[in-house]
Design a protein around this motif. Structure first.
Motif, PDB file in Angstrom:
ATOM      1  N   GLU A   8       0.947  -1.197   0.013  1.00 41.23           N
ATOM      2  CA  GLU A   8      -0.070   0.035   0.113  1.00 41.23           C
ATOM      3  C   GLU A   8       0.919   1.398  -0.060  1.00 41.23           C
ATOM      4  O   GLU A   8       0.720   2.268  -0.550  1.00 41.23           O
ATOM      5  N   ARG A   9       2.207   1.329   0.682  1.00 42.74           N
ATOM      6  CA  ARG A   9       2.852   2.329   0.690  1.00 42.74           C
ATOM      7  C   ARG A   9       3.350   2.513  -0.845  1.00 42.74           C
ATOM      8  O   ARG A   9       3.500   3.766  -1.336  1.00 42.74           O
ATOM      9  N   GLY A  10       3.665   1.303  -1.543  1.00 42.11           N
ATOM     10  CA  GLY A  10       3.917   1.598  -2.822  1.00 42.11           C
ATOM     11  C   GLY A  10       2.885   2.431  -3.820  1.00 42.11           C
ATOM     12  O   GLY A  10       3.218   3.211  -4.659  1.00 42.11           O
ATOM     13  N   LEU A  11       1.692   1.849  -3.589  1.00 46.18           N
ATOM     14  CA  LEU A  11       0.743   2.397  -4.285  1.00 46.18           C
ATOM     15  C   LEU A  11       0.419   3.925  -3.898  1.00 46.18           C
ATOM     16  O   LEU A  11       0.179   4.732  -4.709  1.00 46.18           O
ATOM     17  N   VAL A  12       0.584   4.401  -2.708  1.00 49.56           N
ATOM     18  CA  VAL A  12       0.496   5.609  -2.103  1.00 49.56           C
ATOM     19  C   VAL A  12       1.719   6.540  -3.001  1.00 49.56           C
ATOM     20  O   VAL A  12       1.433   7.503  -3.339  1.00 49.56           O
ATOM     21  N   VAL A  13       2.646   5.844  -2.910  1.00 50.34           N
ATOM     22  CA  VAL A  13       3.918   6.577  -3.701  1.00 50.34           C
ATOM     23  C   VAL A  13       3.596   6.846  -5.186  1.00 50.34           C
ATOM     24  O   VAL A  13       3.904   8.142  -5.830  1.00 50.34           O
ATOM     25  N   ARG A  14       3.326   5.834  -5.653  1.00 49.16           N
ATOM     26  CA  ARG A  14       2.813   5.865  -7.273  1.00 49.16           C
ATOM     27  C   ARG A  14       1.717   6.884  -7.354  1.00 49.16           C
ATOM     28  O   ARG A  14       2.035   7.780  -8.464  1.00 49.16           O
ATOM     29  N   LEU A  15       0.604   6.927  -6.529  1.00 46.68           N
ATOM     30  CA  LEU A  15      -0.229   7.978  -6.654  1.00 46.68           C
ATOM     31  C   LEU A  15       0.232   9.369  -6.658  1.00 46.68           C
ATOM     32  O   LEU A  15       0.022  10.321  -7.270  1.00 46.68           O
ATOM     33  N   LEU A  16       1.053   9.495  -5.637  1.00 51.00           N
ATOM     34  CA  LEU A  16       1.468  10.817  -5.293  1.00 51.00           C
ATOM     35  C   LEU A  16       2.558  11.282  -6.468  1.00 51.00           C
ATOM     36  O   LEU A  16       2.503  12.486  -6.867  1.00 51.00           O
ATOM     37  N   LYS A  17       3.323  10.449  -7.078  1.00 53.14           N
ATOM     38  CA  LYS A  17       4.335  10.740  -8.146  1.00 53.14           C
ATOM     39  C   LYS A  17       3.291  11.139  -9.310  1.00 53.14           C
ATOM     40  O   LYS A  17       3.847  11.983 -10.063  1.00 53.14           O
ATOM     41  N   ARG A  18       2.214  10.171  -9.491  1.00 48.90           N
ATOM     42  CA  ARG A  18       1.601  10.455 -10.707  1.00 48.90           C
ATOM     43  C   ARG A  18       0.792  12.002 -10.779  1.00 48.90           C
ATOM     44  O   ARG A  18       0.800  12.728 -11.553  1.00 48.90           O
ATOM     45  N   ILE A  19       0.371  12.249  -9.398  1.00 52.49           N
ATOM     46  CA  ILE A  19      -0.560  13.529  -9.193  1.00 52.49           C
ATOM     47  C   ILE A  19       0.607  14.702  -9.565  1.00 52.49           C
ATOM     48  O   ILE A  19       0.048  15.745 -10.079  1.00 52.49           O
ATOM     49  N   ILE A  20       1.773  14.498  -8.852  1.00 60.10           N
ATOM     50  CA  ILE A  20       2.567  15.751  -8.948  1.00 60.10           C
ATOM     51  C   ILE A  20       3.123  15.700 -10.601  1.00 60.10           C
ATOM     52  O   ILE A  20       3.434  16.805 -10.896  1.00 60.10           O
ATOM     53  N   ALA A  21       3.577  14.601 -10.991  1.00 60.03           N
ATOM     54  CA  ALA A  21       3.693  14.644 -12.407  1.00 60.03           C
ATOM     55  C   ALA A  21       2.711  15.349 -13.276  1.00 60.03           C
ATOM     56  O   ALA A  21       3.397  16.286 -14.406  1.00 60.03           O
ATOM     57  N   GLU A  22       1.794  15.180 -13.185  1.00 60.33           N
ATOM     58  CA  GLU A  22       0.633  15.672 -14.121  1.00 60.33           C
ATOM     59  C   GLU A  22       0.277  17.297 -13.711  1.00 60.33           C
ATOM     60  O   GLU A  22      -0.360  17.854 -14.579  1.00 60.33           O
ATOM     61  N   LEU A 143      -2.764  17.408  -3.468  1.00 64.26           N
ATOM     62  CA  LEU A 143      -1.697  18.409  -3.500  1.00 64.26           C
ATOM     63  C   LEU A 143      -1.721  19.500  -2.582  1.00 64.26           C
ATOM     64  O   LEU A 143      -0.439  19.634  -2.134  1.00 64.26           O
ATOM     65  N   ASN A 144      -2.745  19.863  -2.104  1.00 63.74           N
ATOM     66  CA  ASN A 144      -2.621  21.062  -1.200  1.00 63.74           C
ATOM     67  C   ASN A 144      -2.400  20.438   0.168  1.00 63.74           C
ATOM     68  O   ASN A 144      -1.462  21.340   0.743  1.00 63.74           O
ATOM     69  N   LEU A 145      -2.561  19.466   0.471  1.00 61.93           N
ATOM     70  CA  LEU A 145      -2.208  18.805   1.769  1.00 61.93           C
ATOM     71  C   LEU A 145      -0.559  18.717   1.651  1.00 61.93           C
ATOM     72  O   LEU A 145      -0.008  18.860   2.632  1.00 61.93           O
ATOM     73  N   THR A 146      -0.189  17.980   0.469  1.00 61.12           N
ATOM     74  CA  THR A 146       1.162  18.015   0.611  1.00 61.12           C
ATOM     75  C   THR A 146       1.895  19.294   0.510  1.00 61.12           C
ATOM     76  O   THR A 146       3.146  19.282   1.484  1.00 61.12           O
ATOM     77  N   VAL A 147       1.632  20.208  -0.099  1.00 61.04           N
ATOM     78  CA  VAL A 147       2.167  21.531  -0.123  1.00 61.04           C
ATOM     79  C   VAL A 147       2.369  22.422   1.322  1.00 61.04           C
ATOM     80  O   VAL A 147       3.197  22.636   1.672  1.00 61.04           O
TER      81      VAL A 147
END
Length: 602
Positions: A8-22, A143-147
Motif C-alpha cells: 500500500e505504501r507503494g501504491l501511495v507513492v505511485r499515486l503521489l508521483k503521478r499527481i505531482i507529475a501531471e 496536492l494542497n495537503l502535501t504542499v
C-alpha cells in the motif's frame, strides 16, 4: 490507503508521483510563490516565539525604555507579514485547486465520451455522475495537503523545535515525548479509514443516483404509486451512508482527544518543571516564556501533522477512484494511423457478421446482406432478433466478433470512428434531447449549420408547426429531455437533428414508433424526401411505413430468413413477412388480431 503496509505504501507513492507529475510542472510558478508565503508563515511563527524572551526580559525585567518602542513594532511587523503571507498562500492554493478540479472535470468528460457504449451499459449513469462529483476533489486535496504540510507545518515545527531546544534542551526532551505515541495511534487509524472511505463514497453515490433516477422517472413513479417503496429504498441507502459517514468521523476525530491529552500532559509537565526551576533556581522568566510560547505555537502544526495521514488517506482514495476511470481503455479504439472513411456512394455490406453481448449467447449468426447505395433497406423481425444490434454495429458502438462490415468497400474497423459516424445520421427509437433550446438541439446534428438550415430541417421533419407555438419559438429552452414536449414532438426534433446532419447514410431505428397516425404520415413523407440519394437502413415497427422500401429483410434468430420487396414477400403466403402483414392489416377490425400483432411486432 495505509502508509504502513509495503504494497500500500507503494501504491501511495505511485499515486503521489503521478499527481505531482501531471500537475506540479503546470503550476510550478504558483506553487513556488505559495511555498514562499508558507515559509514566511513558518518563519514568522518561530520568530514570534523567539522574540518573547526579549519582550519579557527587556521590558518587564530590565525595564528598558527603548525596547518599549522597538519590540512592539517588531512584533506588529511579524504579525503583519504572517497575515499577508497566510492570505497569499490561501488565495493561490485555492485558485490552483479550482483550476485542478476544472481540468480534471474536462478531462473526465472528454475521456467518458471516448469510452465505448458497453461501458455505459455496464455502469449506471446516475451512479457514475454522483461518484465523479465526489471524487474529483481528491487530486486537489492531495496536492494542497502535501504542499501546506511540507512548506508550512513541517517547517513551522522544525523552526519552533529549534527555538525550544535553543532555549532549553531538557524541557524540549520532555515536550517531544508526546510524538511517538501519537504517531503509532495515527498509523492504526489510517488502516481502518481506507475501506470505510471507499464504502462511504459508493453509498453516497448510490443515494444521489437514486434521487436522480427518481426525478427523471417521476411520471412513472407517480403513475405506479411507487413513492413509498422508493422512499423506503432510499431511506435504507441514506441510513447506511449516514452510518458509514459516522464511522469515518469517529475514526478521523479519534486523533483529537488522544492528541489533546498527550499534548496537555507534555505542556503541563513543561510548565510545572520550568516554574519550579524559575522559583527555586532563579532561571530567567524570559527564556521560560519564550520556550512555552514556542511550545504552544508548535501545538497547531503538530496537531495538523498528526491528522495528515488520515486526511491524506481520504484524499488519495478519491484520487485513486478518479484514476480508475481515467485509466480505462476504450474497447473500440482506432488503429494506429487509421484513415478516414471516404463515402462515394454509400453501399453498406454485412459479410457473415457474428456478434454476442454475452459469451455463448449469439445475437447475430452469419448475417449477410447488401444495402445498395442510394436505396432504402428495411429490416423487420421479432423482438430480440438482432435488428437494433445491426444498427449499433454499423456505427461501431460495438465491434463484430466474426465477419466484417463494409461501406463502399472499406472495412469500418480499419477507419476512424469519428469519420465513420460523421457520415451517418441516426434517429433512435427513444429520442433524447439535451439541455438548451430547440434550435441548439437541432444544431447538435451539425454544429456549423445555419439558422436557415435548421429551420428547413424542422420543416422537413414536420416539427415547425409545434415549434412556432412555443413561447420563444426555436429559442425556447427545453426541460430535462424535453419533458414539456410529447413523445411525437421529441421524435420529430430527433429526426430534424438527423436531417440537418446531411449525411450520406441514414439510420432509422423505429423512428416513427412514437408518432400518431397524422404525424407518422407527415414524417414519412419528409423521410421519403430526405432519403433521396441517400442509403437508408430503417428498422421498422409498423409494416405500413416500409411498403415502398427497395428491399425488405426479415431477421429471425440473428439471420436473414427472407428478403425481397413488399410485393414479393406478401406473395409468399407462408412466409414470416406475409404473416406479420396479414396480422397488422386486420388490427383495426379485430382486437384479438391486434393483440397478437403486438406480440410478434419487431
Amino acid at each position: 490507503m495505509s502508509l504502513t503496509k509495503p504494497d500500500e505504501r507503494g501504491l501511495v507513492v505511485r499515486l503521489l508521483k503521478r499527481i505531482i507529475a501531471e500537475n506540479g510542472r503546470l503550476f510550478l510558478r504558483q506553487y513556488s510563490v505559495a511555498i514562499v508565503c508558507l515559509v514566511l508563515v513558518a518563519a514568522t511563527t518561530a520568530f514570534l516565539a523567539w522574540i518573547m524572551r526579549d519582550v519579557i526580559d527587556e521590558i518587564f525585567v530590565k525595564q528598558n525604555r527603548s525596547a518599549i518602542v522597538t519590540l512592539p513594532v517588531v512584533v506588529f511587523l511579524a504579525f503583519a507579514v504572517r497575515g499577508l503571507a497566510t492570505y497569499g498562500q490561501g488565495v493561490i492554493l485555492a485558485r490552483i485547486g479550482n483550476n485542478i478540479v476544472a481540468r480534471y472535470q474536462r478531462r473526465l468528460f472528454a475521456h467518458l465520451t471516448e469510452l465505448s457504449v458497453d461501458f455505459f451499459s455496464e455502469n449506471r449513469s446516475a451512479h457514475l455522475a454522483a461518484r465523479i462529483n465526489q471524487n474529483v476533489s481528491g487530486i486537489r486535496d492531495t496536492l494542497n495537503l502535501t504542499v501546506t504540510t511540507l512548506a508550512r507545518d513541517v517547517l513551522s515545527l522544525i523552526f519552533l523545535v529549534f527555538v525550544m531546544i535553543y532555549q532549553d534542551p531538557v524541557l524540549s526532551g520532555i515536550a517531544l515525548l508526546a510524538g511517538p505515541p501519537i504517531a503509532l495511534m495515527i498509523g492504526g487509524l489510517a488502516r481502518k479509514l481506507r475501506s470505510a472511505t471507499r464504502q462511504s463514497i459508493d453509498l453516497n453515490a448510490r443515494v444521489l443516483a437514486s434521487m436522480q433516477e427518481a426525478a427523471q422517472g417521476i411520471s412513472v413513479v407517480k403513475a405506479f404509486t411507487m413513492e413509498k417503496p422508493l422512499r423506503e429504498r432510499i431511506e435504507r441507502l441514506i441510513v447506511a451512508a449516514e452510518e458509514r459517514s459516522n464511522r469515518i468521523a469517529t475514526i478521523t476525530e479519534r486523533t483529537t482527544p488522544v492528541t489533546e491529552i498527550v499534548a496537555g500532559l507534555a505542556i503541563a509537565g513543561v510548565i510545572a518543571y520550568s516554574g519550579y526551576r524559575a522559583i527555586v533556581y532563579g532561571y530567567s522568566p524570559g527564556s521560560m516564556f519564550a520556550f512555552i510560547t514556542a511550545l504552544l505555537f508548535a501545538y497547531d502544526p503538530a496537531r495538523r501533522l498528526a491528522k495528515l495521514q488520515v486526511q491524506l488517506e481520504r484524499a488519495l482514495v478519491n484520487a485513486q477512484m478518479i484514476y480508475e476511470i481515467l485509466d480505462l481503455e476504450p474497447r473500440q479504439s482506432d488503429r494506429p494511423g487509421a484513415p478516414e472513411l471516404a463515402v462515394t456512394g454509400g453501399e453498406v455490406v454485412f459479410e457473415d457478421v457474428g456478434f454476442s453481448y454475452y459469451r455463448n449467447e449469439p445475437v447475430l449468426r452469419g448475417l449477410d446482406f447488401v444495402a445498395p447505395a442510394g436505396k432504402t433497406t428495411a429490416v423487420i423481425g421479432a423482438s430480440g432478433g438482432g435488428k437494433s444490434t445491426l444498427v449499433a454495429l454499423l456505427q461501431r458502438f460495438y465491434d463484430v466478433e466474426a465477419g466484417r462490415i463494409l461501406i463502399d468497400g472499406q472495412d469500418i474497423s480499419t477507419v476512424t470512428k469519428r469519420s465513420l459516424r460523421q457520415k451517418i445520421a441516426y434517429v433512435p427509437q427513444s429520442p433524447y434531447l439535451f439541455e438548451g433550446t430547440i434550435r441548439d438541439n437541432i444544431r447538435l446534428g451539425r454544429p456549423d449549420a445555419t439558422d436557415a438550415e435548421i429551420e428547413e430541417a424542422a420543416r422537413l421533419a414536420q416539427a415547425e408547426e409545434f415549434i412556432v407555438t412555443q413561447p420563444n419559438g426555436y429559442d425556447t429552452p427545453l426541460g430535462e429531455n424535453g419533458v414539456t414536449l410529447s413523445g411525437g414532438q421529441r421524435q420529430r426534433l430527433s429526426i430534424a437533428r438527423a436531417l440537418v446532419r446531411d449525411a450520406p447514410i441514414l439510420l432509422l431505428d423505429e423512428a416513427t414508433s412514437a408518432l400518431d397516425t397524422r404525424s407518422e404520415t407527415l414524417v414519412q413523407m419528409a423521410l421519403e424526401e430526405a432519403s433521396r440519394d441517400r442509403t437508408v437502413i430503417v428498422v421498422a415497427h409498423r409494416l405500413s411505413t416500409i411498403v415502398g422500401a427497395d428491399q425488405i429483410l426479415v431477421v429471425d434468430g440473428g439471420r436473414i430468413v427472407e428478403r425481397g420487396t413488399h410485393g414479393e414477400l406478401v406473395d409468399r403466403q407462408e412466409g414470416h413477412y406475409a404473416r406479420f402483414y396479414g396480422l397488422q392489416g386486420r388490427e383495426g377490425r379485430d382486437p384479438a388480431a391486434r393483440a397478437l400483432a403486438d406480440t410478434v411486432r419487431p
